[in-house]
Design a protein around this motif. Structure first.
Motif, short mmCIF file in Angstrom:
data_model
loop_
_atom_site.label_atom_id
_atom_site.label_comp_id
_atom_site.label_asym_id
_atom_site.label_seq_id
_atom_site.Cartn_x
_atom_site.Cartn_y
_atom_site.Cartn_z
N GLU A 85 24.64 -66.56 -9.04
CA GLU A 85 25.36 -66.53 -10.31
C GLU A 85 26.30 -65.34 -10.34
O GLU A 85 25.95 -64.22 -9.94
CB GLU A 85 24.38 -66.45 -11.47
CG GLU A 85 25.05 -66.55 -12.83
CD GLU A 85 24.06 -66.59 -13.97
OE1 GLU A 85 24.51 -66.62 -15.13
OE2 GLU A 85 22.84 -66.59 -13.70
N ARG A 119 27.28 -80.86 -11.12
CA ARG A 119 27.57 -80.73 -12.54
C ARG A 119 27.50 -79.25 -12.95
O ARG A 119 26.48 -78.60 -12.81
CB ARG A 119 26.58 -81.56 -13.36
CG ARG A 119 26.96 -81.71 -14.83
CD ARG A 119 25.92 -82.56 -15.56
NE ARG A 119 25.80 -83.90 -14.98
CZ ARG A 119 24.69 -84.37 -14.45
NH1 ARG A 119 23.59 -83.63 -14.41
NH2 ARG A 119 24.66 -85.61 -13.96
N GLY A 120 28.63 -78.72 -13.42
CA GLY A 120 28.68 -77.32 -13.84
C GLY A 120 28.92 -76.34 -12.72
O GLY A 120 28.97 -75.12 -12.96
N ALA A 121 29.08 -76.83 -11.48
CA ALA A 121 29.20 -75.92 -10.34
C ALA A 121 30.65 -75.56 -10.00
O ALA A 121 30.93 -74.44 -9.57
CB ALA A 121 28.54 -76.53 -9.10
N VAL A 154 34.36 -74.50 -10.60
CA VAL A 154 35.12 -73.78 -11.63
C VAL A 154 36.63 -73.88 -11.43
O VAL A 154 37.40 -73.63 -12.36
CB VAL A 154 34.70 -72.30 -11.69
CG1 VAL A 154 33.26 -72.18 -12.17
CG2 VAL A 154 34.87 -71.62 -10.34
N ARG A 191 22.91 -78.07 -7.36
CA ARG A 191 22.12 -77.55 -8.46
C ARG A 191 20.68 -78.04 -8.42
O ARG A 191 20.41 -79.18 -8.03
CB ARG A 191 22.74 -77.94 -9.80
CG ARG A 191 23.91 -77.14 -10.34
CD ARG A 191 24.42 -76.06 -9.49
NE ARG A 191 25.32 -75.15 -10.25
CZ ARG A 191 26.01 -74.18 -9.70
NH1 ARG A 191 25.96 -73.98 -8.41
NH2 ARG A 191 26.78 -73.38 -10.45
N GLN A 220 19.15 -81.64 -10.50
CA GLN A 220 20.24 -82.53 -10.91
C GLN A 220 20.43 -83.66 -9.89
O GLN A 220 21.55 -83.94 -9.46
CB GLN A 220 21.54 -81.74 -11.07
CG GLN A 220 21.49 -80.74 -12.21
CD GLN A 220 22.83 -80.06 -12.48
OE1 GLN A 220 22.95 -79.24 -13.37
NE2 GLN A 220 23.86 -80.41 -11.73
N SER A 280 29.28 -70.22 -8.25
CA SER A 280 30.43 -71.01 -8.72
C SER A 280 31.24 -71.45 -7.52
O SER A 280 31.53 -70.64 -6.62
CB SER A 280 31.30 -70.17 -9.66
OG SER A 280 30.57 -69.78 -10.80
#
Length: 584
Positions: free
Chosen positions: A184, A203-205, A207, A243, A246, A267
């Motif tokens: 992180e 998902r969310g990784a 950027v 992730r 997920q 990220s």
């Protein structure tokens, strides 16, 4: 989304009714059979494109004088050099910030005009580089049986080998420990073939992203026709940052959570540079390298290479290091010296080992090798529906098997027929046009040629055996070309091969079901393990320099060869927990 379905056995081996039970005439094919049909190969073994385009222009990198004793009148910025280049009629494709150079496509006359300019220092070839997943042309070898079974949790054998779960899940309960470093706050730039951006594991990784082939912000690994590429970048990115919890479509007996990357909190920056055939230009990679820097990347993962050092490339990678980025690159799969850019002094070269910490036979070696990491039969994410899970049944047995990369899915039942090495149209003993399961010993001819030969003799499915090597091994993951008509195909381990040879003539069933993951071998898979470990170290110690992160990984590596650094394993197997302990 396009799924590769098995559209009936008759579509693949369309034998006419009048010949359905008639033995094949030796050296001849079953009537109406469609097998292969490639006009060109596509995927991990694709031919490299010509440096000269259809318009007759050559791809080059033009360097301009900057310092080094040159007179002020002969110095020029890259931006001004671009104007000079365009003035000759040349087509400029990139202008660099960190080196005094531009990329362009030039005609022979335009090149002569530029070479005559006192402002031009040199003109370099814009080399072709390629992804370093395992090519189809490499010989089959033997893997550890411990990697042959899908993990029942999200922690793959490779993940455990590099100690990643010990960093962020010390008690092994499948939940990230509060405050543990997961990557992180660290941006890892994946310069590769793009990504299946809708894969649930990311998902969310992601950027930020950029497609350097289509010049847009959509990094999807697809052609302009909407056809999926080779999935190389999706596999690499999953090793780094998939992730936890997920999961997407998995295989039977596999964790419903899929798999997790080394740094599940990192990220991801996605730079698409490899085309659908897995190739790119050096100039495109250097542009992506500068983009990674502009996006705040601390780590760059490069699972590609194959060129030679040039002054522009060496300066570009040194600038990346000087500006705070650690570039990690695949050593190469040719078994010889480490390829460029992994061999660059500013880049960390990574070779491959199997689950038993043995060097992969394809992994390049030499004094330039820094570390090794898992690179044999590595499970990771794949474009949705393009992976396949294989199940086999022979009498009362259910032996372990692995689908060939890009094999169609579906179900096939037939007698098990010995097809030797599949090297000719009379290789299958007792073949008939009503369909059978071919047993092939790989290595004599390329996999796609063996497939075509046995399918032309009536095979509705193919098993590639492993007749040599220690019992319990599994044949290296092999690949079918992306295009053409193919039957379902799997590989099996040496012990299973022995059993199958004893059951020739009995009935075998193969079932391949689609999933969103696959196993791939290559130093391309080893490099992202090291990239992920670097992200973990930076997550725990944000003030470290790239040199300190590299030094910590090398000093804490598990020494596998002769004591100290050696040309086979470098400093040894990267270990995340040990590296953090060293830093603390």
């Amino acid at each position: 989304m396009k799924r590769w379905g098995f559209i009936g056995l008759l579509a693949l081996v369309a034998c006419g009714p009048e010949s359905s039970t008639r033995p094949v005439t030796r050296g001849q094919a079953c009537p109406g059979v469609v097998a292969g049909g490639m006009t060109h190969r596509q995927g991990l073994d694709s031919p490299l494109p010509s440096r000269v385009g259809q318009d007759g222009r050559q791809a080059v990198i033009i360097r301009f004088h900057r310092g080094g004793g040159q007179t002020r009148a002969s110095r020029i910025t890259a931006a001004a050099g671009a104007e000079l280049t365009r003035g000759t009629g040349a087509k400029v494709s990139a202008i660099y910030r960190n080196i005094p150079a531009v990329a362009a496509r030039v005609t022979p006359l335009e090149r002569v005009l530029l070479e005559r300019s006192t402002l031009v220092e040199s003109i370099e070839e814009d080399q072709t580089w390629a992804g370093q997943g395992l090519p189809l042309s490499l010989p089959a070898r033997v893997l550890s049986s411990s990697e042959g079974v899908a993990p029942t949790d999200e922690y793959s054998a490779g993940l455990r080998l590099v100690q990643a779960p010990r960093v962020w899940d010390a008690n092994g309960d499948g939940v990230v420990d509060p405050g543990a470093p997961t990557g992180e706050g660290v941006r890892v730039c994946v310069i590769d073939s793009g990504l299946d951006v809708e894969h649930p594991e990311f998902r969310g990784a992601v950027v930020a992203s950029h497609d350097f082939l289509d010049d847009d912000e959509d990094p999807t690994d697809k052609s302009a026709r909407g056809e999926w590429g080779q999935g190389h970048g999706t596999h690499v990115a999953g090793i780094i940052g998939a992730r936890l919890g997920q999961g997407s479509v998995t295989a039977p007996r596999m964790s419903p959570g899929g798999m997790v990357g080394v740094a599940p909190g990192a990220s991801l920056l996605i730079a698409r540079v490899l085309d659908e055939q897995g190739s790119t230009r050096m100039s495109v990679v250097l542009s992506a390298l500068e983009w990674c820097e502009s996006q705040g990347a601390r780590v760059v993962s490069l699972s590609l290479g194959g060129g030679t050092a040039t002054r522009s490339a060496v300066e570009a990678f040194k600038a990346a290091l000087d500006h705070g980025m650690l570039v990690v690159a695949a050593a190469g799969n040719q078994g010889g010296p480490v390829l460029y850019p992994a061999s660059d002094p500013s880049v960390l070269a990574v070779g491959a080992v199997d689950a038993n910490e043995r060097r992969a036979s394809f992994s390049c070696m030499g004094e330039d090798l820094g570390l090794v990491a898992p690179g044999v039969d590595v499970l990771s994410t794949f474009p949705r529906g393009l992976g396949a899970f294989a199940e086999m049944a022979v009498n009362d047995m259910a032996p372990m098997s692995r689908s060939l990369l890009y094999s169609p899915t579906g179900d096939a039942l037939g007698r098990l027929v010995d097809c030797g090495q599949g090297e000719s149209l009379d290789a299958c003993q007792g073949a008939t046009c009503d369909g059978f399961v071919a047993y092939v010993r790989p290595g004599a001819v390329p996999v796609d040629q063996a497939m075509s030969n046995v399918m032309m003799q009536g095979a509705s499915a193919v098993i590639f055996g492993a007749d040599d090597g220690p019992a319990g091994g599994v044949v290296d993951i092999m690949s079918l070309p992306r295009r053409g008509h193919w039957a379902p195909a799997v590989s099996v381990n040496q012990a299973t091969s022995t059993v199958l040879r004893q059951r020739l003539g009995t009935y075998a069933r193969l079932t391949l079901v689609p999933m969103d993951y696959t196993h791939v071998s290559g130093t391309s898979m080893a490099a992202p393990f090291v990239s992920g470990v670097a992200a973990l170290l930076w997550s725990a110690h944000p003030t470290l320099t790239p040199q300190q992160v590299r030094a910590a990984m090398e000093a804490s590596a598990h020494d596998l060869g002769t004591p100290g650094k050696d040309p086979v394993f470098g400093h040894g197997l990267v270990r995340a927990h040990d590296a953090l302990q060293l830093l603390q």
